[in-house]
Design an enzyme around this catalytic site. Sequence first.
Site, PDB file in Angstrom:
ATOM      1  N   TYR A 151       0.690  -1.197   0.046  1.00 41.89           N
ATOM      2  CA  TYR A 151       0.118   0.036  -0.089  1.00 41.89           C
ATOM      3  C   TYR A 151       0.754   1.346  -0.011  1.00 41.89           C
ATOM      4  O   TYR A 151       0.746   2.129  -0.821  1.00 41.89           O
ATOM      5  CB  TYR A 151      -0.754  -0.037   1.230  1.00 41.89           C
ATOM      6  CG  TYR A 151      -1.755   1.225   1.211  1.00 41.89           C
ATOM      7  CD1 TYR A 151      -3.062   1.371   0.514  1.00 41.89           C
ATOM      8  CD2 TYR A 151      -1.718   2.076   2.225  1.00 41.89           C
ATOM      9  CE1 TYR A 151      -3.618   2.294   0.481  1.00 41.89           C
ATOM     10  CE2 TYR A 151      -2.334   3.340   2.402  1.00 41.89           C
ATOM     11  CZ  TYR A 151      -3.499   3.392   1.604  1.00 41.89           C
ATOM     12  OH  TYR A 151      -4.162   4.485   1.707  1.00 41.89           O
ATOM     13  N   LYS A 155       1.264   4.239  -2.864  1.00 39.78           N
ATOM     14  CA  LYS A 155       0.843   5.627  -2.533  1.00 39.78           C
ATOM     15  C   LYS A 155       1.903   6.565  -2.548  1.00 39.78           C
ATOM     16  O   LYS A 155       1.806   7.826  -2.926  1.00 39.78           O
ATOM     17  CB  LYS A 155       0.225   5.595  -1.333  1.00 39.78           C
ATOM     18  CG  LYS A 155      -1.014   5.166  -0.794  1.00 39.78           C
ATOM     19  CD  LYS A 155      -2.230   5.360  -2.011  1.00 39.78           C
ATOM     20  CE  LYS A 155      -3.445   5.011  -1.991  1.00 39.78           C
ATOM     21  NZ  LYS A 155      -4.531   5.546  -2.932  1.00 39.78           N
ATOM     22  N   ASP A 185     -12.609   7.398   8.975  1.00 42.49           N
ATOM     23  CA  ASP A 185     -13.676   6.428   9.133  1.00 42.49           C
ATOM     24  C   ASP A 185     -14.387   6.170   7.824  1.00 42.49           C
ATOM     25  O   ASP A 185     -15.587   7.288   7.809  1.00 42.49           O
ATOM     26  CB  ASP A 185     -14.406   7.017  10.237  1.00 42.49           C
ATOM     27  CG  ASP A 185     -15.202   5.936  11.058  1.00 42.49           C
ATOM     28  OD1 ASP A 185     -15.505   4.867  10.445  1.00 42.49           O
ATOM     29  OD2 ASP A 185     -15.881   6.198  12.124  1.00 42.49           O
ATOM     30  N   PRO A 187     -16.411   3.139   5.223  1.00 39.65           N
ATOM     31  CA  PRO A 187     -16.657   1.776   5.148  1.00 39.65           C
ATOM     32  C   PRO A 187     -15.666   0.704   4.792  1.00 39.65           C
ATOM     33  O   PRO A 187     -15.474  -0.342   5.427  1.00 39.65           O
ATOM     34  CB  PRO A 187     -17.790   1.589   3.992  1.00 39.65           C
ATOM     35  CG  PRO A 187     -18.256   2.808   3.705  1.00 39.65           C
ATOM     36  CD  PRO A 187     -17.302   3.839   4.123  1.00 39.65           C
TER      37      PRO A 187
END
Length: 249
Positions: A151, A155, A185, A187
């Site tokens: 990740y 990025k 915050d 889903p």
Amino acid sequence: MRLQDKTILITAAGQGIGRASAIACAKEGAKVIATDINSDALADLASQYPQIQTHVLDVTDGAAIKALAASLPDLDGLFNCAGFVHHGSVTDINDDDWQFSLTLNLTAMMMMCRAFLPGLVRQAGEAGAASVLNMSSMCSSIKGFPARAVYGTTKAGVIGLTKSIAMDFVQDRVRCNALCPGTVDTPSLRDRIAAFDDPVQAEKDFIARQPMGRLATVDDMTPMVLYLLSDESRYVTGQAMLVDGGVTI
């Protein structure tokens, strides 16, 4: 009406930061084109905000991106928001994990920019009104975090792509910046928390690394999105803009 008369396309607009950004841009007067691979999420967005135009799009499908670009008017703004968070160190990554994350987080963004930049150049005015915004992260691209090897790599690549586009198109009056959020915050985060053996402790751990003592909300992100897509940021390009609640202090 900070985005009055602007046409802005947003990927991953079905939920999370993408959805909040689509709504915020529409409320500021933009003609918003919301895309996502999830048709149900787009249908829900359109039912609540009928002024937002929706298109199902798999951003890893280069042919679909080209077809969409050919069917739409030239854009004033493009927000590449789609992405995926892989959990694991470099020794945990298998080849499929690496390729999927690289494709969705970076290659798809390149294909979107490649397809829509000619129209953005045509739309750019004397003040440099056309804007590309790419979703990066503070996580591992700016500051190292555990279990974010692939990740963070992708990025960091987004920031490199952003700076390259900014430099190559600055004379065409097209700006390009990256948004680097803290822990938001969404889903997606809730799904990741639920996957831990102890979700309650996992949420506490996420919050504990935030100096402000809370997770970010999507509404903490949208002011920066609006700024970077509007003419207010007309002299800002090639920047990785942190909205992280102080994590990288």
